[in-house]
Write a protein that holds these residues in place. Sequence first.
Motif, mmCIF file in Angstrom:
data_model
loop_
_atom_site.group_PDB
_atom_site.id
_atom_site.type_symbol
_atom_site.label_atom_id
_atom_site.label_comp_id
_atom_site.label_asym_id
_atom_site.label_seq_id
_atom_site.Cartn_x
_atom_site.Cartn_y
_atom_site.Cartn_z
ATOM 1 N N ASN A 17 7.912 17.302 -0.524
ATOM 2 C CA ASN A 17 8.059 17.108 0.923
ATOM 3 C C ASN A 17 7.459 15.781 1.377
ATOM 4 O O ASN A 17 8.041 15.081 2.229
ATOM 5 C CB ASN A 17 7.408 18.268 1.681
ATOM 6 N N LEU A 18 6.308 15.427 0.824
ATOM 7 C CA LEU A 18 5.690 14.152 1.174
ATOM 8 C C LEU A 18 6.588 13.004 0.737
ATOM 9 O O LEU A 18 6.788 12.028 1.481
ATOM 10 C CB LEU A 18 4.316 14.035 0.521
ATOM 11 N N PHE A 19 7.139 13.102 -0.473
ATOM 12 C CA PHE A 19 8.043 12.069 -0.964
ATOM 13 C C PHE A 19 9.235 11.900 -0.016
ATOM 14 O O PHE A 19 9.596 10.777 0.359
ATOM 15 C CB PHE A 19 8.532 12.435 -2.364
ATOM 16 N N LYS A 20 9.837 13.003 0.403
ATOM 17 C CA LYS A 20 11.005 12.946 1.286
ATOM 18 C C LYS A 20 10.647 12.347 2.649
ATOM 19 O O LYS A 20 11.415 11.557 3.219
ATOM 20 C CB LYS A 20 11.604 14.332 1.464
ATOM 21 N N GLU A 21 9.495 12.720 3.192
ATOM 22 C CA GLU A 21 9.065 12.180 4.481
ATOM 23 C C GLU A 21 8.901 10.666 4.418
ATOM 24 O O GLU A 21 9.399 9.931 5.279
ATOM 25 C CB GLU A 21 7.739 12.818 4.903
ATOM 26 N N LEU A 25 12.881 5.112 -4.189
ATOM 27 C CA LEU A 25 14.087 5.589 -3.522
ATOM 28 C C LEU A 25 15.212 5.840 -4.527
ATOM 29 O O LEU A 25 15.921 6.850 -4.444
ATOM 30 C CB LEU A 25 14.527 4.580 -2.464
ATOM 31 N N ALA A 26 15.375 4.931 -5.482
ATOM 32 C CA ALA A 26 16.393 5.125 -6.512
ATOM 33 C C ALA A 26 16.074 6.355 -7.351
ATOM 34 O O ALA A 26 16.969 7.141 -7.694
ATOM 35 C CB ALA A 26 16.498 3.880 -7.393
ATOM 36 N N TRP A 27 14.790 6.534 -7.671
ATOM 37 C CA TRP A 27 14.382 7.716 -8.436
ATOM 38 C C TRP A 27 14.720 8.984 -7.651
ATOM 39 O O TRP A 27 15.215 9.956 -8.232
ATOM 40 C CB TRP A 27 12.885 7.667 -8.735
ATOM 41 N N GLY A 28 14.457 8.964 -6.360
ATOM 42 C CA GLY A 28 14.744 10.131 -5.539
ATOM 43 C C GLY A 28 16.213 10.487 -5.521
ATOM 44 O O GLY A 28 16.587 11.668 -5.598
ATOM 45 N N ALA A 30 10.089 8.583 2.172
ATOM 46 C CA ALA A 30 11.361 7.932 1.858
ATOM 47 C C ALA A 30 12.218 7.782 3.118
ATOM 48 O O ALA A 30 12.833 6.725 3.351
ATOM 49 C CB ALA A 30 12.109 8.729 0.800
ATOM 50 N N GLU A 31 12.255 8.813 3.929
ATOM 51 C CA GLU A 31 13.011 8.771 5.175
ATOM 52 C C GLU A 31 12.533 7.619 6.051
ATOM 53 O O GLU A 31 13.332 6.883 6.635
ATOM 54 C CB GLU A 31 12.864 10.096 5.913
ATOM 55 N N LYS A 32 11.216 7.457 6.151
ATOM 56 C CA LYS A 32 10.655 6.387 6.977
ATOM 57 C C LYS A 32 10.954 5.015 6.383
ATOM 58 O O LYS A 32 11.389 4.096 7.101
ATOM 59 C CB LYS A 32 9.140 6.575 7.105
ATOM 60 N N ILE A 33 10.717 4.874 5.084
ATOM 61 C CA ILE A 33 10.919 3.585 4.427
ATOM 62 C C ILE A 33 12.364 3.130 4.573
ATOM 63 O O ILE A 33 12.646 1.959 4.874
ATOM 64 C CB ILE A 33 10.526 3.682 2.939
ATOM 65 N N ILE A 34 13.310 4.034 4.384
ATOM 66 C CA ILE A 34 14.719 3.679 4.522
ATOM 67 C C ILE A 34 15.042 3.282 5.965
ATOM 68 O O ILE A 34 15.798 2.335 6.214
ATOM 69 C CB ILE A 34 15.614 4.842 4.070
ATOM 70 N N SER A 35 14.447 3.979 6.927
ATOM 71 C CA SER A 35 14.767 3.727 8.335
ATOM 72 C C SER A 35 14.303 2.364 8.822
ATOM 73 O O SER A 35 14.813 1.849 9.820
ATOM 74 C CB SER A 35 14.144 4.822 9.215
ATOM 75 N N ILE A 36 13.333 1.765 8.145
ATOM 76 C CA ILE A 36 12.801 0.474 8.586
ATOM 77 C C ILE A 36 13.160 -0.653 7.622
ATOM 78 O O ILE A 36 12.556 -1.724 7.662
ATOM 79 C CB ILE A 36 11.271 0.534 8.788
ATOM 80 N N GLN A 37 14.141 -0.431 6.775
ATOM 81 C CA GLN A 37 14.567 -1.475 5.848
ATOM 82 C C GLN A 37 15.199 -2.636 6.610
ATOM 83 O O GLN A 37 16.114 -2.446 7.414
ATOM 84 C CB GLN A 37 15.567 -0.919 4.841
ATOM 85 N N PRO A 38 14.748 -3.866 6.376
ATOM 86 C CA PRO A 38 15.364 -5.030 7.024
ATOM 87 C C PRO A 38 16.818 -5.225 6.570
ATOM 88 O O PRO A 38 17.236 -4.700 5.535
ATOM 89 C CB PRO A 38 14.473 -6.193 6.560
ATOM 90 N N LYS A 39 17.556 -6.004 7.320
ATOM 91 C CA LYS A 39 18.985 -6.183 7.051
ATOM 92 C C LYS A 39 19.241 -6.822 5.695
ATOM 93 O O LYS A 39 20.276 -6.561 5.067
ATOM 94 C CB LYS A 39 19.618 -7.029 8.155
ATOM 95 N N ASP A 40 18.318 -7.689 5.235
ATOM 96 C CA ASP A 40 18.526 -8.334 3.935
ATOM 97 C C ASP A 40 18.084 -7.456 2.774
ATOM 98 O O ASP A 40 18.171 -7.862 1.615
ATOM 99 C CB ASP A 40 17.830 -9.694 3.875
ATOM 100 N N GLY A 74 0.827 -1.206 0.000
ATOM 101 C CA GLY A 74 0.000 0.000 0.000
ATOM 102 C C GLY A 74 0.855 1.247 0.000
ATOM 103 O O GLY A 74 0.614 2.197 -0.772
ATOM 104 N N ASN A 75 1.884 1.280 0.835
ATOM 105 C CA ASN A 75 2.773 2.435 0.858
ATOM 106 C C ASN A 75 3.698 2.449 -0.348
ATOM 107 O O ASN A 75 4.124 3.516 -0.799
ATOM 108 C CB ASN A 75 3.551 2.459 2.170
ATOM 109 N N GLY A 76 3.978 1.269 -0.893
ATOM 110 C CA GLY A 76 4.722 1.208 -2.143
ATOM 111 C C GLY A 76 3.957 1.845 -3.286
ATOM 112 O O GLY A 76 4.529 2.575 -4.106
ATOM 113 N N TRP A 77 2.652 1.578 -3.343
ATOM 114 C CA TRP A 77 1.816 2.239 -4.358
ATOM 115 C C TRP A 77 1.965 3.761 -4.250
ATOM 116 O O TRP A 77 2.123 4.459 -5.251
ATOM 117 C CB TRP A 77 0.347 1.886 -4.165
ATOM 118 N N VAL A 78 1.902 4.262 -3.022
ATOM 119 C CA VAL A 78 1.911 5.714 -2.833
ATOM 120 C C VAL A 78 3.252 6.325 -3.221
ATOM 121 O O VAL A 78 3.317 7.285 -3.991
ATOM 122 C CB VAL A 78 1.560 6.094 -1.383
ATOM 123 N N ILE A 79 4.346 5.779 -2.695
ATOM 124 C CA ILE A 79 5.638 6.425 -2.921
ATOM 125 C C ILE A 79 6.100 6.249 -4.366
ATOM 126 O O ILE A 79 6.717 7.153 -4.948
ATOM 127 C CB ILE A 79 6.701 5.942 -1.914
#
Length: 377
Positions: A262-266, A306-309, A268-278, A235-240
């Motif tokens: 600004n929404l994109f940056k917010e 994220l790559a686009w950003g 993206a910051e969250k998605i990156i912060s919760i990325q699993p180790k793999d 769901g959040n993947g659809w949005v970002i």
Amino acid sequence: MVKVSVVKFITFFAAVNLLLGCKVSAQTNTLDKNFIKASMIKALEWQEAHPIFAIAPTDWTAGAYYTGVAKAHQATKDQMYMAALKNQAYWNNWQTYSRLHHADDVAISYSYLYIDINDGRRDFVDLEPTKKFLDAHLFEDNVWKKGTDKSEYGRTILWWWCDALFMAPPVLNLYAKHTKQPKYLDEMHKFYMQTYNQLYDKEEQLFARDMRFVWTGSDKDQKEPNGKKIFWSRGNGWVIAGLALILEDMPKEYEHRPFYENLFKEMAEKIISIQPKDGVWRTSLLCPETYNHGEVSGSAFHTFALAWGINNGLLDKKYTPAVKKAWNGLVKCQHKDGRVGWVQNIGAFPEPASYDSYQNFGTGAFLMAGSEILKMQ
């Protein structure tokens, strides 16, 4: 207790499969451009040979898939992608799906617009069905716009579920740009803000899928087993991913562009912060242990965005290793024959995936991710 045990067994089996079933050679450079292009072509060829859709060849699943095909063509200029785009559009007779007030049913038009912009044959593409849909969608009344639906889903706005922000807004934005009619962009912004105001959680910097998952402070609020809010990866993947598509075509001078940046940056910051180790996100973003295995569709949309950003200067390049790690994780989920596995089936909240589970929109997301990874330095 039996049900919980079964779920735990399925989750354990899935996690083992992810480790044992999807492998690439330790010597393989998955970031080599030739490898990326080959992986993308294999995914296209397999998906074209194994068509699948939820309702019809013009539905949202096909729309998301062919958006991925369009981005792959944009990045590589490989005519195999353009051939696939033209073939489906021709056999679809350039039609949308039938529900004119449902955002899902115009997603296929992104591919039609892309063909019209990039093919150069003005007598080939018919955008009249797209125009008919957009005019009805934006300017006609319906029950959702009237706010008379009192169901638990909260169908009181046009785009009442977060997935819709991938389906219609990029089409409206691109149509406005292509036809030089800014009114479509202004209407897009109006309805986008309704969804944002209803579903975006500013504290968590993520979107609830729909009103069932918005916290109200009530004891009836739905929670994950760990007590946290339910935020669905896809769901959040659809949005970002939709935000990246919007920003790519939105005029730089558009008055509301800062909101989208600004929404994109917010997010993206969250998605990156919760990325699993793999590197690959779980279906539940805040409770990854529920189904502790990677899921491709949400992860690929995150990776693309994220790559686009990074590629477009909205995100710091310090995040490049995390994005490349995500791509390495996605590649491990592709079968040798090209099938993109580990895609959660059609749904609306976190559920498990498996080694063999695939959907065309998962392949589309994989192609979108690859298209931006190719551009990274």
